[in-house]
Design an enzyme around this catalytic site. Structure first.
Site, PDB file in Angstrom:
ATOM      1  N   THR A 138       0.836  -1.202   0.000  1.00 56.05           N
ATOM      2  CA  THR A 138       0.000   0.000   0.000  1.00 56.05           C
ATOM      3  C   THR A 138       0.870   1.251   0.000  1.00 56.05           C
ATOM      4  O   THR A 138       0.473   2.290  -0.535  1.00 56.05           O
ATOM      5  CB  THR A 138      -0.944  -0.017   1.209  1.00 56.05           C
ATOM      6  OG1 THR A 138      -1.645  -1.268   1.245  1.00 56.05           O
ATOM      7  CG2 THR A 138      -1.967   1.111   1.135  1.00 56.05           C
ATOM      8  N   HIS A 176       7.281   0.061   8.308  1.00 56.50           N
ATOM      9  CA  HIS A 176       7.700  -0.571   9.564  1.00 56.50           C
ATOM     10  C   HIS A 176       8.550   0.390  10.412  1.00 56.50           C
ATOM     11  O   HIS A 176       8.316   1.594  10.424  1.00 56.50           O
ATOM     12  CB  HIS A 176       8.401  -1.899   9.287  1.00 56.50           C
ATOM     13  CG  HIS A 176       7.571  -2.873   8.506  1.00 56.50           C
ATOM     14  ND1 HIS A 176       6.235  -3.110   8.780  1.00 56.50           N
ATOM     15  CD2 HIS A 176       7.874  -3.668   7.442  1.00 56.50           C
ATOM     16  CE1 HIS A 176       5.764  -4.013   7.937  1.00 56.50           C
ATOM     17  NE2 HIS A 176       6.727  -4.365   7.110  1.00 56.50           N
TER      18      HIS A 176
END
Length: 306
Positions: A138, A176
């Site tokens: 995404t 992340h």
């Protein structure tokens, strides 16, 4: 990729009246080896919740690997990027639980040079290359919505900072833990895609990833899986200290404060259930992607809830 197998129940199940013991069912459950996913699935992996006859075999791999494996239908239950789900909806259903949603934050575009006056224009400049963590993420979808002309090179997500610092790309798209640590290495923020999306949509959060179940498992089992995953998330939130201690093992260098912050960013109310606002955000994201020609067509967005 690391694979672990864990029992899915701590409680002894009562046998049916005819004396037969229900057969156990092993289900492969895949997710990223990251602090937020580790937090969500800790209770399930540790046998903290009763899953009846269902046993879960946990498989860990980076999100782009999971996206690609889901395209091949290899996994029964897996975390995927919501961008990837647009290519998977014919084979997988989307669960209402376990989403990673950023509320005014998300993947970040960083570079060695300070933020230009016009980051969008700079990303389209001749010769500029952005290192991205995968074309089905995404994060990549938001980059192409933000600047369709951006040129890119795919780099493993945990190598992007080094790739940019070495001068092999002009900018990097971080997911992340890199969202919190890029400044430690002297990189500069150009665009926070979650902040851009919030302004672009007048207040929507940015839905990044979710959990899907292969349709051929059948409606009843899919509903049971949804219930197990939701229970695992809720148990972790109710026993935050224990779940966080486990999650820190997957923090890739995050200190305790940052690990706590990162988990809080992506294990939130939207993780328990997308809710109306989260569902609207997913619909808006994939709708814009379709209109831009970035996904193949309309997506079935039925959310299966426990």
């Amino acid at each position: 990729m690391r694979t672990t197998s864990t029992p899915s129940t701590r409680k002894r199940r009562r046998s049916p009246r005819d004396g037969r013991v229900p057969a156990s069912r092993t289900i492969r459950l895949a997710h990223s080896p990251d602090a937020d996913d580790a937090f969500m699935f800790w209770a399930l992996a540790a046998g903290k919740i009763d899953t009846g006859t269902r046993r879960y075999e946990h498989e860990l791999a980076d999100i782009e690997t999971l996206n690609r494996r889901a395209l091949r239908g290899e996994l029964e239950v897996t975390a995927v990027s919501l961008h990837a789900y647009a290519h998977l909806a014919d084979r997988y259903v989307l669960l209402a639980h376990g989403a990673s949603v950023g509320d005014r934050y998300g993947p970040r575009i960083v570079a060695r040079s300070p933020r230009p006056a016009d980051p969008r224009g700079a990303l389209a400049a001749p010769g500029t290359v952005v290192a991205v963590p995968g074309e089905l993420t995404t994060a990549f979808l938001t980059l192409k919505l933000y600047q369709p002309a951006a040129r890119h090179v795919v780099v493993p997500f945990d190598e992007i900072e080094d790739y940019v610092l070495a001068g092999r790309a002009d900018a990097g798209l971080l997911i992340h833990e890199g969202q919190l640590t890029y400044g430690d290495r002297g990189l500069h923020l150009w665009v926070d895609m979650g902040e851009w999306w919030y302004e672009e949509t007048h207040g929507l959060p940015l839905p990044l990833g979710g959990n899907v179940v292969r349709r051929d498992l059948g409606a009843a089992l899919i509903r049971d899986i949804a219930r197990d995953l939701k229970a695992s998330i809720q148990y972790g939130l109710e026993h935050r200290a224990e779940a966080l201690a486990h999650a820190k093992r997957f923090g890739r260098g995050l200190d305790d404060v940052r690990a706590d912050r990162f988990v809080g960013m992506y294990v939130n109310a939207y993780t328990i259930d997308y809710g109306p606002q989260g569902r609207r955000a997913v619909t808006e994201l994939l709708g814009r992607a379709q209109r831009a020609g970035l996904v193949p067509g309309p997506v079935d967005l039925t959310f299966v809830a426990a």
